[in-house]
Design an enzyme around this catalytic site. Structure first.
Site, PDB file in Angstrom:
ATOM      1  N   PRO A 128       0.195  -9.581   2.250  1.00  0.00           N
ATOM      2  CA  PRO A 128      -0.520  -8.612   1.217  1.00  0.00           C
ATOM      3  C   PRO A 128      -1.735  -7.854   2.047  1.00  0.00           C
ATOM      4  O   PRO A 128      -2.343  -8.176   2.712  1.00  0.00           O
ATOM      5  CB  PRO A 128      -0.666  -9.469   0.130  1.00  0.00           C
ATOM      6  CG  PRO A 128       0.388 -10.553   0.140  1.00  0.00           C
ATOM      7  CD  PRO A 128       0.375 -10.846   1.673  1.00  0.00           C
ATOM      8  N   CYS A 129      -1.728  -6.371   1.418  1.00  0.00           N
ATOM      9  CA  CYS A 129      -2.885  -5.690   1.887  1.00  0.00           C
ATOM     10  C   CYS A 129      -3.778  -5.511   1.038  1.00  0.00           C
ATOM     11  O   CYS A 129      -4.847  -4.511   1.419  1.00  0.00           O
ATOM     12  CB  CYS A 129      -2.240  -4.393   2.490  1.00  0.00           C
ATOM     13  SG  CYS A 129      -1.538  -3.140   1.145  1.00  0.00           S
ATOM     14  N   GLN A 130      -3.631  -5.670  -0.128  1.00  0.00           N
ATOM     15  CA  GLN A 130      -4.459  -5.268  -1.340  1.00  0.00           C
ATOM     16  C   GLN A 130      -6.084  -5.485  -1.037  1.00  0.00           C
ATOM     17  O   GLN A 130      -7.133  -4.593  -1.308  1.00  0.00           O
ATOM     18  CB  GLN A 130      -4.285  -5.944  -2.748  1.00  0.00           C
ATOM     19  CG  GLN A 130      -2.696  -5.288  -3.300  1.00  0.00           C
ATOM     20  CD  GLN A 130      -1.799  -6.362  -2.761  1.00  0.00           C
ATOM     21  OE1 GLN A 130      -1.860  -7.001  -1.788  1.00  0.00           O
ATOM     22  NE2 GLN A 130      -0.743  -6.291  -3.642  1.00  0.00           N
TER      23      GLN A 130
ATOM     24  N   ALA B 179      -7.443  -5.345   1.828  1.00  0.00           N
ATOM     25  CA  ALA B 179      -7.692  -4.557   3.133  1.00  0.00           C
ATOM     26  C   ALA B 179      -7.452  -3.173   3.119  1.00  0.00           C
ATOM     27  O   ALA B 179      -8.009  -2.440   3.742  1.00  0.00           O
ATOM     28  CB  ALA B 179      -6.893  -5.188   4.409  1.00  0.00           C
ATOM     29  N   SER B 180      -6.897  -2.790   1.962  1.00  0.00           N
ATOM     30  CA  SER B 180      -6.403  -1.366   1.663  1.00  0.00           C
ATOM     31  C   SER B 180      -7.708  -0.332   1.367  1.00  0.00           C
ATOM     32  O   SER B 180      -8.536  -0.958   0.735  1.00  0.00           O
ATOM     33  CB  SER B 180      -5.424  -1.188   0.678  1.00  0.00           C
ATOM     34  OG  SER B 180      -5.155   0.163   0.523  1.00  0.00           O
TER      35      SER B 180
END
Length: 261
Positions: free
Chosen positions: A72-74, A76-77
């Site tokens: 998941p990127c949430q 780091a986005s």
């Protein structure tokens, strides 16, 4: 011998699809989203897991050639940069699930690992989080290379920048002077096509993308008025939005096949 592939944070199965194109065997997938997992179970018929945090992968030790995971990127986005908040990186509940992918790698010990995240993963916390990822892989005996790649590199009409990290066990030796990504996406034909009234250069970057007068998931207000809102439609577009680009995964897989034979 046919190569074997296992998938974590599988989404709608972009790596599974690319593995299928390669003629490889998909052994298992792991996806917590009910909608995506139901699709995976119908489409790929491999062993299905729901929650990476509670799954013991030791039964796959030594049986997996390539392990993939778009963790998941949430956290780091760039989309979550609001007043300096949201960049928790590996300390966040979502992007921090990397450590369960790390545990799975340790339990499975695949020959190759392909991890995907937003391009900003290399810059979160001044690059310290990405350094932790590399250090953790090194501690398990893996070398790693990475590259920021774009969906347009595979011919898609959008940039969609993502970081692709490929790790390989110490026993694998790459040709001298030939980094892993040196021949990835080199065969894409440069052509031009019309998309939404805009001429796009396929295989190279362009200044901007066609504008979209949109609401959630890119549906216009007029579209919502005419057709209403559909939960299934939103589920589908949400799944597509989180998916890797299967054509890019296919290019990476072709490079792995070439180097591992």
């Amino acid at each position: 011998m046919k190569k074997t592939h296992g998938s974590l944070f599988s989404g709608i199965g972009a790596p599974e699809l690319a593995s299928e194109w390669m003629g490889w065997e998909n052994l298992f997938h792991c996806e917590i989203n009910d909608f995506c997992r139901s699709f995976l179970e119908k489409r790929f018929k491999s062993t299905s897991y729901a929650d990476i945090t509670t799954t013991d992968f030791n039964i796959w030790r030594g049986r997996v050639d390539i392990l993939t995971g778009g963790f998941p990127c949430q956290d780091a986005s760039k989309a979550k940069q609001t007043g300096g908040r949201g960049q928790l990186g590996l300390e966040g509940h979502r992007t921090g699930l990397w450590w369960h992918m790390y545990r799975a790698i340790d339990e499975i010990r695949p020959r190759w690992v392909v991890a995907e995240n937003v391009a900003n993963i290399t810059r979160v916390n001044d690059g310290r989080d990405f350094a932790k990822i590399l250090h953790s892989l090194s501690g398990l005996g893996y070398n790693a290379e990475w590259k920021i790649m774009y969906a347009s590199d595979a011919g898609a009409p959008q940039r969609r920048a993502r970081c692709y990290l490929v790790a390989y066990s110490n026993g694998i030796r790459l040709p001298a002077g030939k980094p892993f990504f040196s021949n990835v996406c080199q065969e894409i034909i440069k052509e031009r096509r019309m998309f939404a009234g805009t001429s796009l250069s396929v295989g190279v970057s362009w200044a901007g993308q066609p504008s979209v007068c949109s609401v959630g998931y890119g549906f216009s207000n007029r579209s919502s008025e005419l057709y209403g809102k559909s939960r299934l439609k939103e589920e589908v577009f949400h799944a597509y939005g989180n998916s890797m680009c299967p054509q890019l995964m296919h290019e990476i897989f072709k490079r792995i096949e070439y180097l591992d034979n």
